[in-house]
Design a protein around this motif. Structure first.
Motif, PDB file in Angstrom:
ATOM      1  N   THR A  67       0.715  -1.264  -0.079  1.00 42.50           N
ATOM      2  CA  THR A  67       0.017  -0.035   0.218  1.00 42.50           C
ATOM      3  C   THR A  67       0.823   1.200   0.183  1.00 42.50           C
ATOM      4  O   THR A  67       2.200   1.217   0.388  1.00 42.50           O
ATOM      5  N   ALA A 186      -4.904   3.304  -4.458  1.00 37.91           N
ATOM      6  CA  ALA A 186      -5.001   4.404  -3.428  1.00 37.91           C
ATOM      7  C   ALA A 186      -4.649   5.727  -3.654  1.00 37.91           C
ATOM      8  O   ALA A 186      -5.254   6.700  -3.152  1.00 37.91           O
ATOM      9  N   SER A 189      -7.826   7.817  -4.113  1.00 41.30           N
ATOM     10  CA  SER A 189      -8.803   8.078  -3.254  1.00 41.30           C
ATOM     11  C   SER A 189      -9.160   9.261  -3.338  1.00 41.30           C
ATOM     12  O   SER A 189      -8.685  10.329  -3.648  1.00 41.30           O
ATOM     13  N   SER A 190     -10.541   9.670  -2.955  1.00 42.26           N
ATOM     14  CA  SER A 190     -11.353  10.864  -2.681  1.00 42.26           C
ATOM     15  C   SER A 190     -10.513  11.641  -1.564  1.00 42.26           C
ATOM     16  O   SER A 190     -10.696  13.091  -1.758  1.00 42.26           O
ATOM     17  N   LYS A 191     -10.045  11.182  -0.721  1.00 42.75           N
ATOM     18  CA  LYS A 191      -9.311  11.711   0.572  1.00 42.75           C
ATOM     19  C   LYS A 191      -8.002  12.704   0.113  1.00 42.75           C
ATOM     20  O   LYS A 191      -7.727  13.764   0.552  1.00 42.75           O
TER      21      LYS A 191
END
Length: 261
Positions: A67, A186, A189-191
């Protein structure tokens, strides 16, 4: 075990080491061709790591399960092992890793080269899907990226400018490897990156002929960090491997010197 290419040593002129973080499918080799020796000769300690599962670094789990947080841990491990916290230099996905690292770690400065923007890779991924829909489908089904990157025309499109010599493109293509699909997802990601948590001064650079990260995305990254985007003409995505790599390295060197690093 993480492998690191480490050359030069800190000097009175440059007391802070540099740590280079490679992009997707690359390794420390992408920095070792030119940048590591350049900065070592300029009086820096210059180190580049192979993220876990890349190059000669091992991984406690299969690469496909690695990750972005794992990669951040790799950067932190090498950084924490240095006597002085290093300037972190990230390319492409490695630039995203550097930004994630900076959310929770201090650094005297950072450099983002053709980096994924704080908002991640969604726009870049969509552009590639529109250009090569069948390759995108195959990559999604198999979890493998190399078939869509190693044919020389596709290597050139993704990483180099139209004028880059064939031998440079071929040398890079031969050394590319698979990337963790989990890590790549990853980056969508919307973050994204919490830029408010990042306090280090940042140099943002990109190439005007980059087939991945657009000039608008480079400018957006610079805007997010309240700085200026430095764009290089006739430069593709792999700025450290292009024939004009020295102008990029000199810009980094000059910026570091201006900050007393």
């Amino acid at each position: 075990m993480l492998e690191v290419i480490d050359k030069g040593s800190v000097t009175e002129a440059h007391p802070v080491p540099l740590l280079f973080v490679h992009g997707s499918g690359h390794g420390a080799w992408s920095w070792d061709d030119h940048f590591i020796q350049f900065f070592a000769e300029r009086g820096y300690r210059a180190a580049a790591l192979d993220l876990r599962g890349h190059g000669t670094s091992t991984s406690p789990k299969p690469l496909r399960k690695c990750t972005i947080d794992d990669y951040v841990s790799d950067v932190a491990e090498i950084s924490d092992g240095m006597p002085i916290r290093p300037v972190v230099v990230g390319h492409s996905m490695g630039g995203y890793v550097v930004q994630k690292y900076l959310e929770s770690h201090e650094a005297p400065a950072a450099v983002l080269m053709a980096s994924l923007p704080p908002g991640g890779s969604v726009a870049m991924t969509l552009r590639r899907m529109r250009r090569h829909p069948w390759l995108a489908v195959k990559s999604t089904l198999t979890g493998r990226q190399l078939p869509g990157l190693t044919p020389l025309p596709l290597t050139r499109e993704a990483f180099f400018s139209p004028s880059t010599p064939d031998n440079v493109v071929a040398r890079c293509s031969a050394r590319l490897q698979e990337e963790s699909a989990k890590a790549l997802v990853a980056t969508m990601s919307s973050k994204g990156i919490d830029v408010a948590r990042i306090t280090a001064p940042i140099l943002v650079m990109g190439g005007e002929c980059d087939g991945g990260v657009s000039t608008n995305e480079v400018r957006a990254t610079a805007l997010a960090y309240r700085t200026e985007a430095h764009l290089f003409p006739d430069m593709g995505h792999d700025m450290m491997l292009e024939p004009g790599w020295r102008s990029v390295a000199e810009r980094v060197d000059g910026w570091l010197e201006s900050r007393g690093i």
